[in-house]
Enzyme design. Structure first.
Site, PDB file in Angstrom:
ATOM      1  N   LYS A 174      19.438 -45.626 117.522  1.00 29.02           N
ATOM      2  CA  LYS A 174      18.831 -46.967 117.496  1.00 29.02           C
ATOM      3  C   LYS A 174      19.287 -47.660 116.231  1.00 29.02           C
ATOM      4  O   LYS A 174      19.031 -47.220 115.125  1.00 29.02           O
ATOM      5  CB  LYS A 174      17.296 -46.923 117.535  1.00 29.02           C
ATOM      6  CG  LYS A 174      16.773 -48.312 117.857  1.00 29.02           C
ATOM      7  CD  LYS A 174      15.455 -48.706 117.251  1.00 29.02           C
ATOM      8  CE  LYS A 174      15.326 -48.916 115.795  1.00 29.02           C
ATOM      9  NZ  LYS A 174      15.921 -50.162 115.246  1.00 29.02           N
ATOM     10  N   GLU A 249      16.364 -39.322 105.225  1.00 23.69           N
ATOM     11  CA  GLU A 249      17.204 -39.754 104.095  1.00 23.69           C
ATOM     12  C   GLU A 249      16.656 -41.099 103.656  1.00 23.69           C
ATOM     13  O   GLU A 249      16.811 -42.098 104.365  1.00 23.69           O
ATOM     14  CB  GLU A 249      18.665 -39.903 104.552  1.00 23.69           C
ATOM     15  CG  GLU A 249      19.292 -38.632 105.089  1.00 23.69           C
ATOM     16  CD  GLU A 249      19.635 -37.638 103.982  1.00 23.69           C
ATOM     17  OE1 GLU A 249      19.465 -37.962 102.796  1.00 23.69           O
ATOM     18  OE2 GLU A 249      20.070 -36.527 104.323  1.00 23.69           O
ATOM     19  N   CYS A 283      21.480 -47.262  98.772  1.00 19.49           N
ATOM     20  CA  CYS A 283      20.370 -46.343  98.492  1.00 19.49           C
ATOM     21  C   CYS A 283      20.549 -45.649  97.141  1.00 19.49           C
ATOM     22  O   CYS A 283      19.584 -45.389  96.444  1.00 19.49           O
ATOM     23  CB  CYS A 283      20.213 -45.328  99.604  1.00 19.49           C
ATOM     24  SG  CYS A 283      21.723 -44.446  99.974  1.00 19.49           S
ATOM     25  N   GLU A 380      12.210 -49.530  94.104  1.00 21.73           N
ATOM     26  CA  GLU A 380      13.555 -49.791  94.615  1.00 21.73           C
ATOM     27  C   GLU A 380      13.689 -51.299  94.869  1.00 21.73           C
ATOM     28  O   GLU A 380      12.909 -51.871  95.628  1.00 21.73           O
ATOM     29  CB  GLU A 380      13.780 -49.022  95.926  1.00 21.73           C
ATOM     30  CG  GLU A 380      15.197 -49.169  96.435  1.00 21.73           C
ATOM     31  CD  GLU A 380      15.431 -48.412  97.740  1.00 21.73           C
ATOM     32  OE1 GLU A 380      14.558 -48.453  98.621  1.00 21.73           O
ATOM     33  OE2 GLU A 380      16.502 -47.795  97.873  1.00 21.73           O
TER      34      GLU A 380
HETATM   35  P1  NAD Z   1      13.538 -49.539 107.174  1.00 14.10           P
HETATM   36  O1  NAD Z   1      12.768 -48.304 106.920  1.00 14.10           O
HETATM   37  O2  NAD Z   1      12.804 -50.819 107.187  1.00 14.10           O
HETATM   38  O3  NAD Z   1      14.282 -49.454 108.589  1.00 14.10           O
HETATM   39  C1  NAD Z   1      15.195 -48.434 108.888  1.00 14.10           C
HETATM   40  C2  NAD Z   1      15.264 -48.267 110.394  1.00 14.10           C
HETATM   41  O4  NAD Z   1      13.988 -47.841 110.856  1.00 14.10           O
HETATM   42  C3  NAD Z   1      15.600 -49.534 111.176  1.00 14.10           C
HETATM   43  O5  NAD Z   1      16.457 -49.213 112.240  1.00 14.10           O
HETATM   44  C4  NAD Z   1      14.241 -49.964 111.718  1.00 14.10           C
HETATM   45  O6  NAD Z   1      14.341 -50.696 112.916  1.00 14.10           O
HETATM   46  C5  NAD Z   1      13.581 -48.636 111.956  1.00 14.10           C
HETATM   47  N1  NAD Z   1      12.111 -48.646 111.967  1.00 14.10           N
HETATM   48  C6  NAD Z   1      11.277 -49.469 111.297  1.00 14.10           C
HETATM   49  N2  NAD Z   1       9.997 -49.152 111.556  1.00 14.10           N
HETATM   50  C7  NAD Z   1      10.024 -48.091 112.404  1.00 14.10           C
HETATM   51  C8  NAD Z   1       9.029 -47.299 113.028  1.00 14.10           C
HETATM   52  N3  NAD Z   1       7.713 -47.534 112.844  1.00 14.10           N
HETATM   53  N4  NAD Z   1       9.415 -46.284 113.809  1.00 14.10           N
HETATM   54  C9  NAD Z   1      10.718 -46.014 114.013  1.00 14.10           C
HETATM   55  N5  NAD Z   1      11.710 -46.745 113.473  1.00 14.10           N
HETATM   56  C10 NAD Z   1      11.366 -47.771 112.656  1.00 14.10           C
HETATM   57  O7  NAD Z   1      14.716 -49.555 106.115  1.00 14.10           O
HETATM   58  P2  NAD Z   1      15.815 -50.681 105.897  1.00 14.10           P
HETATM   59  O8  NAD Z   1      15.218 -51.821 105.176  1.00 14.10           O
HETATM   60  O9  NAD Z   1      16.525 -50.925 107.176  1.00 14.10           O
HETATM   61  O10 NAD Z   1      16.851 -49.907 104.958  1.00 14.10           O
HETATM   62  C11 NAD Z   1      16.762 -49.888 103.604  1.00 14.10           C
HETATM   63  C12 NAD Z   1      16.231 -48.566 103.123  1.00 14.10           C
HETATM   64  O11 NAD Z   1      17.058 -47.508 103.591  1.00 14.10           O
HETATM   65  C13 NAD Z   1      16.254 -48.459 101.613  1.00 14.10           C
HETATM   66  O12 NAD Z   1      15.071 -47.881 101.167  1.00 14.10           O
HETATM   67  C14 NAD Z   1      17.452 -47.544 101.346  1.00 14.10           C
HETATM   68  O13 NAD Z   1      17.394 -46.881 100.125  1.00 14.10           O
HETATM   69  C15 NAD Z   1      17.368 -46.623 102.519  1.00 14.10           C
HETATM   70  N6  NAD Z   1      18.640 -45.941 102.766  1.00 14.10           N
HETATM   71  C16 NAD Z   1      18.723 -44.598 102.495  1.00 14.10           C
HETATM   72  C17 NAD Z   1      19.922 -43.934 102.668  1.00 14.10           C
HETATM   73  C18 NAD Z   1      20.044 -42.461 102.379  1.00 14.10           C
HETATM   74  O14 NAD Z   1      21.012 -41.853 102.812  1.00 14.10           O
HETATM   75  N7  NAD Z   1      19.118 -41.860 101.667  1.00 14.10           N
HETATM   76  C19 NAD Z   1      21.033 -44.626 103.147  1.00 14.10           C
HETATM   77  C20 NAD Z   1      20.915 -45.980 103.419  1.00 14.10           C
HETATM   78  C21 NAD Z   1      19.700 -46.636 103.225  1.00 14.10           C
END
Ligand code: NAD
Length: 477
Positions: A174, A249, A283, A380
């Site tokens: 997704k 992650e 990240c 962050e």
């Molecule tokens: P987010 O948590 O808002 O969303 C990530 C994904 O989760 C999206 O596809 C979203 O649609 C989905 N999602 C949201 N709510 C959900 C739920 N209740 N159930 C299931 N899926 C749900 O994060 P974001 O704003 O898209 O990304 C930024 C974050 O990702 C930052 O905190 C960044 O540090 C982190 N990140 C981590 C890594 C890593 O490898 N550690 C890599 C890239 C980004």
């Protein structure tokens, strides 16, 4: 306007609801494409397709060198569409065109790398007694659901999908609602590579709708989540309710320590990529620098020069050094963080505000005199905001760097490798970069300590999170 579709069971599917997700270009704020929005119906279809393909054992029973060949095909087909896909990625995410193309090529590398490991996943024999033959086999979980964020829309898919496929799982991805398009270009590579239907399904949908429904679906056996800590916790709760494993992650608040003997030019180059690259939406962004007092002024002058030199613009324009933030919401959040830092006593030696032009641009921001207790040092930000903290004693620098709930990236800048290795042993983070921010590739394990998550992606280490161990004991009497 072009309508993109979901890729389910080898077919291109619109949403039964006819609802679409509109995608804009963060450099202009203008919508340029839309994609069918997956709802429960489409999630059910994707899960059923993945389940059917797993039950058919088409991948599990495939001779492993054939599985590897199929993965090399995916890699080749991905490289063929890297320019087309990279351009879409650049438009939907805002990052540099070269970075968008690189993401596609990185995914191809992931598939080549894990293809080479498919037939090297060995179990073991265990000496129990002379009349018992005991051995272990490594088996896939079944249907694996992967939820990815918007900052690296394709790389995040590549690293988990290649591993999932190499180990025989059937996968549903997704995508993030802000960047769902590049994945559909990648789906074309899957199709062109001749992957049997249902083994890889890619859907676009909202997180609190399609995402949460997918994770809680009774036929999903394994979850891979990359995103924020807040969502990660929800995912973990949902997986706990079903007693299924989840790889998480999550976010970071990484710090680099600058010792007095550091090559300051390498710190500046690291800032260019580590905090101003992708507008800091990384990240493992180098969001804090813990700098020895004796070199702080000199370093700040260099960082200000760097910030001034970055040409602000769209990722598809030649010479751009600072690309947009993903959305208006995110831009307001980043600007709010910079403002809070200044209100709490930091000095903006460069930037601090949004750029007054169309699209969602934030100035390259360098905050001096940041203290550990300030919000900018703790949370962050996910934007081009660099906080400078200073120290006098080595132990103090380590303490400041580790003073965070996160533990994803960290760094150390010094010419003394003994000191670098001593520092690396003290830093509480899954990654330590020495003298250059970002040194890894597909083969280097990546993941977090503390609230940044657990498990590892990439490298050989990642494979064990996609496999379960079966022990077989044969009585030979
Ligand atoms: P987010 O948590 O808002 O969303 C990530 C994904 O989760 C999206 O596809 C979203 O649609 C989905 N999602 C949201 N709510 C959900 C739920 N209740 N159930 C299931 N899926 C749900 O994060 P974001 O704003 O898209 O990304 C930024 C974050 O990702 C930052 O905190 C960044 O540090 C982190 N990140 C981590 C890594 C890593 O490898 N550690 C890599 C890239 C980004």
């Amino acid at each position: 306007m072009q309508l993109y579709k979901n890729f389910i069971d080898g077919k291109w599917i619109e949403s039964e609801s006819k609802e679409t997700i509109k995608v804009d270009d963060p450099a202009t704020g203008k919508v340029f494409a839309e994609i069918a929005c997956a709802k429960k119906t489409e999630v059910d279809q994707a899960v059923q397709a993945a389940k059917n393909s797993f039950v058919s054992r088409v991948l599990v029973d495939m001779p492993l060198l054939e599985r590897a060949k199929l993965m090399h095909n995916i890699a080749d087909e991905t490289r063929k569409i890297a320019n087309e896909g990279g351009k879409i990625l650049c438009y939907e995410n805002g990052k540099l065109l070269s970075a968008g193309i690189k993401e596609f090529n990185d995914v191809a590398d992931m598939f080549d790398y894990y293809a080479g490991l498919t037939d090297k996943l060995e179990g073991k024999t265990i000496p129990v007694a002379s009349n018992v033959f005991d051995y272990t086999v490594l088996e896939p979980f079944g249907v694996s659901a992967h939820i990815v964020p918007w900052n690296f829309p394709l790389s995040m898919i590549g690293r988990s999908l290649a591993c999932s496929f190499a180990t025989g799982n059937s996968t549903i991805i997704k995508t993030a609602e802000l960047t769902p398009l590049s994945a559909t270009i990648f789906a074309k590579a899957i199709e062109n590579a001749g992957v049997p239907n249902g083994l890889i399904n890619i859907i676009a949908g909202y997180g609190d709708e399609a995402g949460s429904y997918l994770v809680s679906h009774p036929d999903v056996n394994h979850v891979v989540f990359t995103g924020s800590v807040a969502t990660g916790k929800k995912i973990l709760h949902a997986c706990a309710d079903k007693t299924i494993p989840a790889i998480v992650e999550l976010g970071g608040k990484s710090a680099g320590i600058v010792y007095p003997d550091a090559d300051l030019e390498s710190v500046v180059e690291s800032a260019r990529h580590g905090i101003f690259g992708v507008a800091g939406q990384i990240c493992t962004a180098m969001s804090r620098l813990v700098v020895h007092k004796s070199v702080k002024d000199e370093l700040i002058t260099k960082l200000v020069n760097l910030s001034e030199s970055l040409k602000i613009g769209p990722g598809y324009e030649e010479g751009t050094g600072l690309t947009p933030i993903i959305s208006e919401n995110q831009l307001q959040k980043v600007e709010g963080y910079a403002r809070s830092g200044i209100q709490q006593g930091a000095e903006a030696v460069h930037g601090g505000k949004r750029v007054e032009r169309e699209g969602y641009f934030m100035q390259a921001t360098v905050l001096n005199n940041v203290k550990q207790e300030m919000t900018v040092a703790k949370e962050e930000i996910f934007g081009p905001v660099l906080s400078i903290l200073d120290y006098e004693e080595n132990e103090e620098a380590i303490k400041i760097a580790n003073d965070t709930d996160y533990g994803l990236g960290s760094g150390v800048f010094t010419k003394d490798l003994k000191k670098a290795s001593w520092t690396a042993s003290k830093l509480e983070a899954g990654q330590v970069y020495v003298n250059k921010w970002f040194t890894g590739n597909h083969a280097t394990p990546f993941g977090g300590y503390k609230q940044s998550g657990y498990s590892r992606e990439k490298g050989v280490e990642a494979l064990k999170s996609y496999l379960q161990v079966k022990n077989v004991g044969i009585n030979l009497d």
